[in-house]
Design a protein around this motif. Sequence first.
Motif, PDB file in Angstrom:
ATOM      1  N   ILE A  11       0.827  -1.201   0.000  1.00  0.00           N
ATOM      2  CA  ILE A  11       0.000   0.000   0.000  1.00  0.00           C
ATOM      3  C   ILE A  11       0.861   1.251   0.000  1.00  0.00           C
ATOM      4  O   ILE A  11       0.482   2.285  -0.520  1.00  0.00           O
ATOM      5  N   MET A  17      -3.943   5.675   1.940  1.00  0.00           N
ATOM      6  CA  MET A  17      -4.853   4.540   1.952  1.00  0.00           C
ATOM      7  C   MET A  17      -6.288   5.057   1.797  1.00  0.00           C
ATOM      8  O   MET A  17      -6.704   5.984   2.473  1.00  0.00           O
ATOM      9  N   ALA A  18      -7.063   4.469   0.925  1.00  0.00           N
ATOM     10  CA  ALA A  18      -8.408   4.950   0.631  1.00  0.00           C
ATOM     11  C   ALA A  18      -9.456   4.368   1.559  1.00  0.00           C
ATOM     12  O   ALA A  18     -10.556   4.882   1.633  1.00  0.00           O
ATOM     13  N   ASP A  19      -9.161   3.314   2.266  1.00  0.00           N
ATOM     14  CA  ASP A  19     -10.135   2.686   3.158  1.00  0.00           C
ATOM     15  C   ASP A  19     -10.107   3.351   4.527  1.00  0.00           C
ATOM     16  O   ASP A  19      -9.044   3.608   5.095  1.00  0.00           O
ATOM     17  N   ILE A  20     -11.298   3.609   5.046  1.00  0.00           N
ATOM     18  CA  ILE A  20     -11.413   4.195   6.380  1.00  0.00           C
ATOM     19  C   ILE A  20     -11.909   3.115   7.324  1.00  0.00           C
ATOM     20  O   ILE A  20     -12.910   2.442   7.041  1.00  0.00           O
ATOM     21  N   ASN A  21     -11.250   2.967   8.439  1.00  0.00           N
ATOM     22  CA  ASN A  21     -11.644   1.979   9.423  1.00  0.00           C
ATOM     23  C   ASN A  21     -12.713   2.609  10.321  1.00  0.00           C
ATOM     24  O   ASN A  21     -12.427   3.469  11.143  1.00  0.00           O
ATOM     25  N   THR A  23     -14.725   0.942  12.466  1.00  0.00           N
ATOM     26  CA  THR A  23     -15.007   0.163  13.669  1.00  0.00           C
ATOM     27  C   THR A  23     -14.789   0.974  14.947  1.00  0.00           C
ATOM     28  O   THR A  23     -15.651   0.957  15.830  1.00  0.00           O
TER      29      THR A  23
END
Length: 143
Positions: A11, A17-21, A23
């Motif tokens: 990555i 990084m395009a993903d957001i966590n 949770t």
Amino acid sequence: MTIRYARKKQISEGRPMADINVTPLVDVVLVLLIIFMVTAPMLQMGIDVNLPKAKSQNVDVTEEKVVLTIDGAKGIFVNKTKIPLAELGLRLEGVFADRSERELYLRADRTVPYGFVVEVMAEIRKAGIDKLGMITEPPEEIK
């Protein structure tokens, strides 16, 4: 026999990084929801009073309003501060000194004698209160 593993694309190629966590965000929101659900009923609590039951119009009593409570032991409270009857007029004048609208809500236990409630109401009138509202509980409906 040789085992080869396919190398994963890394990555860290210089772009974010395009993903957001989400949770941790969901966890925090659920904890806050539980806290508010537990503490909301306690905000209206305070002095334990058995209010009389009567049909009346609903009034939203917020923290900005002044509420005078008379408990079963004839204790007088102005916004959760206990005050003797002799000092009630002076204290109310002090509370309403900087307010333009002199409005007070009265909560009295149903076991308090009517004569004592009238004495308190006389002191309220002497303090110059313009409006006096009585807080009651709605009657239970028969099914």
